[in-house]
Design an enzyme around this catalytic site. Structure first.
Site, PDB file in Angstrom:
ATOM      1  N   ALA A  12       0.985  -1.927  -0.048  1.00  0.00           N
ATOM      2  CA  ALA A  12      -0.195  -0.116  -0.047  1.00  0.00           C
ATOM      3  C   ALA A  12       1.176   1.585   0.108  1.00  0.00           C
ATOM      4  O   ALA A  12       0.410   2.584   0.358  1.00  0.00           O
ATOM      5  CB  ALA A  12      -1.194   0.150   1.375  1.00  0.00           C
ATOM      6  N   ARG A  14       2.766   2.089  -2.351  1.00  0.00           N
ATOM      7  CA  ARG A  14       2.037   3.110  -4.094  1.00  0.00           C
ATOM      8  C   ARG A  14       0.744   2.633  -4.444  1.00  0.00           C
ATOM      9  O   ARG A  14       0.726   1.249  -4.344  1.00  0.00           O
ATOM     10  CB  ARG A  14       3.236   3.301  -4.203  1.00  0.00           C
ATOM     11  N   ASP A  61       7.864  -7.607   4.855  1.00  0.00           N
ATOM     12  CA  ASP A  61       6.785  -8.663   4.000  1.00  0.00           C
ATOM     13  C   ASP A  61       6.866  -9.865   4.013  1.00  0.00           C
ATOM     14  O   ASP A  61       6.461 -10.272   4.931  1.00  0.00           O
ATOM     15  CB  ASP A  61       9.259  -8.924   3.108  1.00  0.00           C
ATOM     16  N   VAL A  62       5.180  -9.098   2.634  1.00  0.00           N
ATOM     17  CA  VAL A  62       4.346 -11.107   3.130  1.00  0.00           C
ATOM     18  C   VAL A  62       4.502 -12.058   2.454  1.00  0.00           C
ATOM     19  O   VAL A  62       4.343 -12.789   3.035  1.00  0.00           O
ATOM     20  CB  VAL A  62       3.677  -9.843   2.360  1.00  0.00           C
ATOM     21  N   SER A 140      -5.824 -11.110 -11.902  1.00  0.00           N
ATOM     22  CA  SER A 140      -4.975  -9.744 -12.597  1.00  0.00           C
ATOM     23  C   SER A 140      -6.081 -10.699 -14.257  1.00  0.00           C
ATOM     24  O   SER A 140      -6.272 -11.915 -14.043  1.00  0.00           O
ATOM     25  CB  SER A 140      -4.187 -10.147 -13.246  1.00  0.00           C
ATOM     26  N   TYR A 152       3.486 -14.475 -13.258  1.00  0.00           N
ATOM     27  CA  TYR A 152       2.757 -14.010 -12.325  1.00  0.00           C
ATOM     28  C   TYR A 152       1.253 -14.954 -12.999  1.00  0.00           C
ATOM     29  O   TYR A 152       0.207 -14.638 -12.387  1.00  0.00           O
ATOM     30  CB  TYR A 152       3.040 -12.653 -13.817  1.00  0.00           C
ATOM     31  N   ALA A 155       0.393 -17.123 -10.399  1.00  0.00           N
ATOM     32  CA  ALA A 155      -0.175 -16.800  -9.573  1.00  0.00           C
ATOM     33  C   ALA A 155      -1.424 -16.204  -9.642  1.00  0.00           C
ATOM     34  O   ALA A 155      -2.192 -16.087  -8.313  1.00  0.00           O
ATOM     35  CB  ALA A 155       1.483 -15.755  -9.656  1.00  0.00           C
ATOM     36  N   LYS A 156      -1.471 -15.269 -10.421  1.00  0.00           N
ATOM     37  CA  LYS A 156      -2.902 -14.898 -10.246  1.00  0.00           C
ATOM     38  C   LYS A 156      -4.293 -15.641 -10.888  1.00  0.00           C
ATOM     39  O   LYS A 156      -5.094 -15.773  -9.880  1.00  0.00           O
ATOM     40  CB  LYS A 156      -2.781 -13.861 -11.678  1.00  0.00           C
TER      41      LYS A 156
HETATM   42  P1  NAP Z   1       3.100  -1.399  -8.069  1.00  0.00           P
HETATM   43  O1  NAP Z   1       2.600   0.264  -8.204  1.00  0.00           O
HETATM   44  O2  NAP Z   1       4.485  -2.078  -8.239  1.00  0.00           O
HETATM   45  O3  NAP Z   1       2.969  -1.721  -6.201  1.00  0.00           O
HETATM   46  C1  NAP Z   1       2.772  -3.027  -5.581  1.00  0.00           C
HETATM   47  C2  NAP Z   1       3.125  -2.897  -4.296  1.00  0.00           C
HETATM   48  O4  NAP Z   1       3.495  -4.135  -3.382  1.00  0.00           O
HETATM   49  C3  NAP Z   1       4.929  -1.965  -3.900  1.00  0.00           C
HETATM   50  O5  NAP Z   1       4.676  -0.655  -3.254  1.00  0.00           O
HETATM   51  C4  NAP Z   1       5.913  -3.354  -3.445  1.00  0.00           C
HETATM   52  O6  NAP Z   1       7.384  -2.693  -2.922  1.00  0.00           O
HETATM   53  C5  NAP Z   1       4.963  -3.845  -3.037  1.00  0.00           C
HETATM   54  N1  NAP Z   1       5.642  -5.027  -2.368  1.00  0.00           N
HETATM   55  C6  NAP Z   1       6.133  -5.783  -3.776  1.00  0.00           C
HETATM   56  N2  NAP Z   1       6.774  -7.397  -2.725  1.00  0.00           N
HETATM   57  C7  NAP Z   1       6.450  -7.017  -1.649  1.00  0.00           C
HETATM   58  C8  NAP Z   1       6.484  -7.841  -0.897  1.00  0.00           C
HETATM   59  N3  NAP Z   1       6.788  -9.249  -0.447  1.00  0.00           N
HETATM   60  N4  NAP Z   1       5.483  -7.287   0.421  1.00  0.00           N
HETATM   61  C9  NAP Z   1       4.881  -6.857   0.888  1.00  0.00           C
HETATM   62  N5  NAP Z   1       5.186  -5.621   0.414  1.00  0.00           N
HETATM   63  C10 NAP Z   1       5.630  -5.965  -1.204  1.00  0.00           C
HETATM   64  O7  NAP Z   1       1.752  -2.918  -7.985  1.00  0.00           O
HETATM   65  P2  NAP Z   1       0.534  -2.089  -8.614  1.00  0.00           P
HETATM   66  O8  NAP Z   1       0.337  -1.653 -10.373  1.00  0.00           O
HETATM   67  O9  NAP Z   1      -0.393  -0.990  -7.628  1.00  0.00           O
HETATM   68  O10 NAP Z   1      -0.296  -3.703  -8.381  1.00  0.00           O
HETATM   69  C11 NAP Z   1      -1.010  -3.709  -7.549  1.00  0.00           C
HETATM   70  C12 NAP Z   1      -1.218  -5.463  -7.305  1.00  0.00           C
HETATM   71  O11 NAP Z   1      -2.502  -5.463  -8.264  1.00  0.00           O
HETATM   72  C13 NAP Z   1      -0.621  -6.116  -7.594  1.00  0.00           C
HETATM   73  O12 NAP Z   1      -1.369  -7.776  -7.046  1.00  0.00           O
HETATM   74  C14 NAP Z   1      -0.818  -6.239  -8.693  1.00  0.00           C
HETATM   75  O13 NAP Z   1       0.328  -7.715  -9.381  1.00  0.00           O
HETATM   76  C15 NAP Z   1      -2.000  -6.018  -9.057  1.00  0.00           C
HETATM   77  N6  NAP Z   1      -2.557  -5.837 -10.295  1.00  0.00           N
HETATM   78  C16 NAP Z   1      -1.936  -4.529 -10.972  1.00  0.00           C
HETATM   79  C17 NAP Z   1      -2.543  -4.346 -12.376  1.00  0.00           C
HETATM   80  C18 NAP Z   1      -1.829  -3.147 -13.298  1.00  0.00           C
HETATM   81  O14 NAP Z   1      -2.547  -3.120 -14.569  1.00  0.00           O
HETATM   82  N7  NAP Z   1      -1.234  -2.656 -12.165  1.00  0.00           N
HETATM   83  C19 NAP Z   1      -3.159  -5.227 -13.188  1.00  0.00           C
HETATM   84  C20 NAP Z   1      -3.723  -6.408 -12.853  1.00  0.00           C
HETATM   85  C21 NAP Z   1      -3.403  -6.613 -11.321  1.00  0.00           C
HETATM   86  P3  NAP Z   1       8.396  -1.562  -3.628  1.00  0.00           P
HETATM   87  O15 NAP Z   1       7.476  -0.901  -3.481  1.00  0.00           O
HETATM   88  O16 NAP Z   1       9.068  -1.732  -2.180  1.00  0.00           O
HETATM   89  O17 NAP Z   1       8.699  -3.226  -4.750  1.00  0.00           O
END
Ligand code: NAP
Length: 251
Positions: A12, A14, A61-62, A140, A152, A155-156
Site C-alpha cells: 500500500a 503506492r 515482507d508478506v 489479474s 505471474y 500466481a494470479k
Molecule cells: P506497484 O505499483 O508495483 O505496487 C506494488 C507494491 O507492492 C509496491 O509498493 C511494492 O513495494 C509492494 N511489494 C512488493 N513485494 C512486496 C512484499 N514482498 N511485501 C510487501 N509489499 C511488497 O503495483 P500495482 O500496479 O499497484 O499492483 C498492485 C496489485 O495489483 C498487484 O498484486 C498486481 O499484480 C495487481 N495488478 C495490477 C495491474 C496493473 O495494471 N497495474 C493489473 C492487474 C493486477 P516496493 O515498491 O518496495 O517494491
C-alpha cells in the site's frame, strides 16, 4: 450504527494498494498500510491522516512468515483486530518461458501466493474471533494467460483458487473472500512493463485504451471502488467471486 473496522492493505505504499488504503480509510476504517519498507508507507499514511482518517505504517515482507506474524500482532494491538484484508502486494518478473529463471518463478510465487496465504492465515484468527471478515485478493486478467508472464499468470490464477477455497472454509464465520482481476491500470508496474518491451508509456497507454471497450485505461480508483464494495458491511452474501475490472468483459 456501523462498527469501526480495522483493515490491512498490503503493498500500500503506492499504486493500487495506496488508493485502496485511502478509500477504505474514507469509508471509515482504520487502515494498516503495509509494504516492504515502512518509511515508504508514510505518504499514504499522511494522505489518510490529512483527510481525517486513521492509519499506521507497517514495514513487512508478506512472504516472510515471522514478519507477517509480527505485523498482524502489531496491527491488532495498535489499531484493533484486523477483520478486513486486501492482499494486494505484488511484483512482476516477466520473461518468455525459455528465458525465465527459477528465481523469477519463485519470487513471483512467494509474494503473491505465499504472501496472501501467510497474511490471510494470520488475519483469519481475528476474523473468526470477531465473527466478521472481508478478504479481497488481487488477481489479474493475466490469470487467463499472457505472453511473457508464465509465473505471474499462474500466481494470479492461483489467487482465484485461493479465494474460492477461503470463501468455502470461512463463510460460516461471516467471513467473505472475493478476488478482483484488474485489466490495465496506470501504475509503476505497468510503466515497468512498457519499459521492458521498449515502448513509450504514453503510446502504450493509448494502444491499450483503443482496445478497451470503455475506451480508456484503468486507474487505481477503479480498483479501490470495487474493493470498497467487497469490504462493505452490506456485501456479506457476496463471496467466492472474481470480479474483472477491466473496462470490458474478460471472462
Ligand atoms: P506497484 O505499483 O508495483 O505496487 C506494488 C507494491 O507492492 C509496491 O509498493 C511494492 O513495494 C509492494 N511489494 C512488493 N513485494 C512486496 C512484499 N514482498 N511485501 C510487501 N509489499 C511488497 O503495483 P500495482 O500496479 O499497484 O499492483 C498492485 C496489485 O495489483 C498487484 O498484486 C498486481 O499484480 C495487481 N495488478 C495490477 C495491474 C496493473 O495494471 N497495474 C493489473 C492487474 C493486477 P516496493 O515498491 O518496495 O517494491
Amino acid at each position: 450504527m456501523s462498527t469501526a473496522r480495522t483493515a490491512v492493505v498490503t503493498g500500500a505504499a503506492r499504486g493500487i494498494g495506496a488508493e485502496v488504503a485511502r478509500r477504505l480509510a474514507a469509508d471509515g476504517m482504520s487502515v494498516a498500510v503495509v509494504d516492504l519498507d515502512e518509511s515508504a508507507c508514510r505518504s499514504t499514511v499522511e494522505d489518510i491522516a490529512h483527510a481525517g482518517g486513521t492509519a499506521l505504517a507497517v514495514g513487512c515482507d508478506v512472504s516472510d512468515e515471522e514478519a507477517v506474524t509480527a505485523a498482524v500482532e502489531r496491527v491488532a494491538t495498535e489499531l484493533g483486530p484486523p477483520t478486513v484484508l486486501v492482499n494486494n502486494a505484488g511484483i512482476i518478473r516477466d520473461n518468455l518461458l525459455f528465458k525465465m529463471t527459477t528465481a523469477d518463478w519463485d519470487a513471483v510465487m512467494d509474494v503473491h501466493l505465499r504472501g496472501a496465504f501467510l497474511m490471510t492465515r494470520a488475519c483469519q484468527a481475528h476474523m473468526v474471533q470477531e465473527r466478521f471478515g472481508r478478504i479481497v485478493n488481487l488477481s489479474s486478467t493475466s490469470a487467463l494467460g499472457n505472453r511473457g508472464q508464465a509465473n505471474y499468470s499462474a500466481a494470479k490464477a492461483g489467487m482465484q483458487g485461493l479465494t474460492k477455497t477461503l470463501a468455502i472454509e470461512l463463510g460460516r464465520y461471516n467471513v467473505t473472500a472475493n478476488a478482483i482481476a484488474p485489466g490495465f491500470i496506470e501504475t509503476d508496474m505497468t510503466a515497468a512493463t512498457a519499459a521492458r518491451v521498449g515502448v513509450d508509456f504514453e503510446q502504450f497507454k493509448e494502444a491499450v485504451a483503443r482496445e478497451t471497450p470503455v475506451a480508456r485505461i484503468g486507474r487505481p480508483a477503479d480498483i479501490a471502488h470495487a474493493a470498497s464494495f467487497f469490504c462493505s458491511e452490506g456485501a456479506g452474501f457476496v463471496s467466492g467471486q472474481v470480479l474483472y475490472v477491466a473496462g470490458g468483459p474478460r471472462d
